[in-house]
Design an enzyme around this catalytic site. Structure first.
Site, short mmCIF file in Angstrom:
data_model
loop_
_atom_site.label_atom_id
_atom_site.label_comp_id
_atom_site.label_asym_id
_atom_site.label_seq_id
_atom_site.Cartn_x
_atom_site.Cartn_y
_atom_site.Cartn_z
N SER A 46 121.61 36.94 50.18
CA SER A 46 121.77 36.71 51.61
C SER A 46 120.77 37.58 52.36
O SER A 46 120.41 38.68 51.90
CB SER A 46 123.19 37.06 52.05
OG SER A 46 123.29 37.13 53.46
N SER A 47 120.37 37.12 53.53
CA SER A 47 119.44 37.92 54.34
C SER A 47 120.08 39.20 54.86
O SER A 47 119.38 40.11 55.31
CB SER A 47 118.92 37.09 55.53
OG SER A 47 119.99 36.67 56.35
N CYS A 48 121.41 39.32 54.77
CA CYS A 48 122.07 40.54 55.25
C CYS A 48 121.84 41.72 54.32
O CYS A 48 122.25 42.85 54.62
CB CYS A 48 123.56 40.31 55.44
SG CYS A 48 124.50 40.14 53.91
N TYR A 75 129.80 42.96 52.06
CA TYR A 75 129.21 41.77 51.43
C TYR A 75 127.77 42.08 51.00
O TYR A 75 127.36 41.71 49.89
CB TYR A 75 129.24 40.62 52.43
CG TYR A 75 128.64 39.33 51.94
CD1 TYR A 75 129.30 38.55 51.01
CD2 TYR A 75 127.42 38.87 52.43
CE1 TYR A 75 128.78 37.35 50.56
CE2 TYR A 75 126.88 37.67 52.00
CZ TYR A 75 127.56 36.91 51.07
OH TYR A 75 127.03 35.73 50.63
N LYS A 109 125.96 41.92 47.24
CA LYS A 109 124.81 41.06 46.95
C LYS A 109 123.62 41.86 46.42
O LYS A 109 122.89 41.41 45.53
CB LYS A 109 124.42 40.27 48.20
CG LYS A 109 125.38 39.14 48.54
CD LYS A 109 125.41 38.11 47.42
CE LYS A 109 126.29 36.93 47.71
NZ LYS A 109 126.30 35.94 46.61
N HIS A 118 131.10 31.24 60.28
CA HIS A 118 129.86 31.77 60.83
C HIS A 118 129.60 31.13 62.19
O HIS A 118 130.33 30.27 62.65
CB HIS A 118 128.70 31.52 59.87
CG HIS A 118 128.76 32.36 58.64
ND1 HIS A 118 129.17 31.89 57.41
CD2 HIS A 118 128.47 33.68 58.43
CE1 HIS A 118 129.12 32.85 56.51
NE2 HIS A 118 128.71 33.95 57.10
#
Length: 312
Positions: free
Chosen positions: A108-110, A137, A141, A180
């Protein structure tokens, strides 16, 4: 991959997993393996080991994850870090142990620092602190990425990791408690339109910038990279441009056909100021997205309307 290769899509009922199944079917793959939570609890190592021994997949797309928006992350941090760590640890290890040919992990980009330079390059990983609202999260990841890299280095396991931007599309979660921003706003504007409400309230100031990719484009990119990329380096998957949450809300208002006002609740958190991915590496590997945001939002809204009675 060959048309009859045994391909396991973990998380096939989710937003990304269901899109990967559609992409594989469109491409002519005929031996797609799926399993529900009842069939195989990915948080339990023995269950995953038994499943791998029985089904013997050649390729795995790891799309299973516990996901959610700011509210879900903030209210259930233990669930987010525990479940994601357990699922990916079990499936990566058992995939290597059972001799899987190739493994694709979806991050994920997070994972990138809250104040990373924009657009975010793959090498920005672990160069700064994370956004606190979804760090549980993100840490899980990051651990998955590093596990894939470690198994490649130590065992020669062909595992690749993709970092998608914010995704939306058919199969999304429209629960306002855990969704989201795109599905949440589609539902809010739709219900406001039906109720004749004078305005819709959007969390935050509306100023954060976000990038949005249709999930079917993400699935096509996953299939492309599974077939055409191998390496330890992570690969960003996005569209390479972003917009403010205010602009997104206005676009969704137009898609739904709502004529009321938009207000912003500045007492709610904004999250990361900007999240834009640098997609130079992806483009060099021969893939670019095909859908515009307006096209994708229209498809997603029609799917939402078709799934159940929406009081139309």
């Amino acid at each position: 991959m060959h048309p009859d290769s045994r391909i396991y899509v973990a998380g096939h009922r989710g937003l990304v997993g269901s899109a990967i199944v559609r992409s594989l079917q469109r491409a002519g793959f005929t031996n797609i393996i799926t399993a529900t939570h009842k069939d195989c609890d990915l948080t339990e190592q023995q269950a995953v080991r038994d499943f791998m021994a029985e089904r013997k997949p050649d390729y795995i797309f790891m799309a299973a994850a516990r996901v959610g928006g700011i509210l879900a992350n903030a209210s259930r941090p233990a669930d987010f870090i525990r479940d994601n760590l357990a699922m990916q640890t079990n499936i990566i290890h058992e995939a290597w142990r059972s001799g899987v040919t190739k493994f694709l992990f979806l991050g994920s980009s997070c994972i990138y620092p809250k104040f990373a330079p924009q657009p975010m390059k793959e090498e920005h990983l672990l160069t700064g602190g994370l956004e606190p609202t979804n760090e549980w999260y993100a840490i899980a990841k990051i651990a998955g990425i590093k596990m894939c890299q470690a198994y490649r280095r130590q065992h020669g396991f062909d595992a690749i990791s993709l970092m998608p931007t914010n995704l939306y599309g058919p199969g999304d979660n429209f629960d306002l408690e855990s969704s989201h921003v795109v599905p949440a706003l589609l539902r809010k504007f739709h219900e406001a339109k039906l109720d004749g409400a004078p305005s819709v309230t959007v969390w935050g100031s509306g100023s954060p910038r976000r990038e949005f990719l249709h999930v079917d484009d993400m699935a096509d990119a996953s299939l492309h990279l599974m077939q055409h990329y191998t390496g330890e380096d992570i690969v960003n998957v996005g569209v390479g441009k972003d917009m403010t949450i205010r602009e997104l809300a206005e676009c969704i208002r137009d898609t739904v056909g709502y004529s009321g006002d938009i207000t912003f609740d500045t007492s709610r958190p904004d999250g990361t100021p900007q999240k834009l991915l640098d997609t130079t590496r992806l483009t060099a590997l021969g893939w670019t997205p095909t859908r515009t945001l307006r096209q994708g939002l229209a498809e997603t809204y029609q799917w939402y309307l078709s799934t159940e009675d929406r009081r139309m």
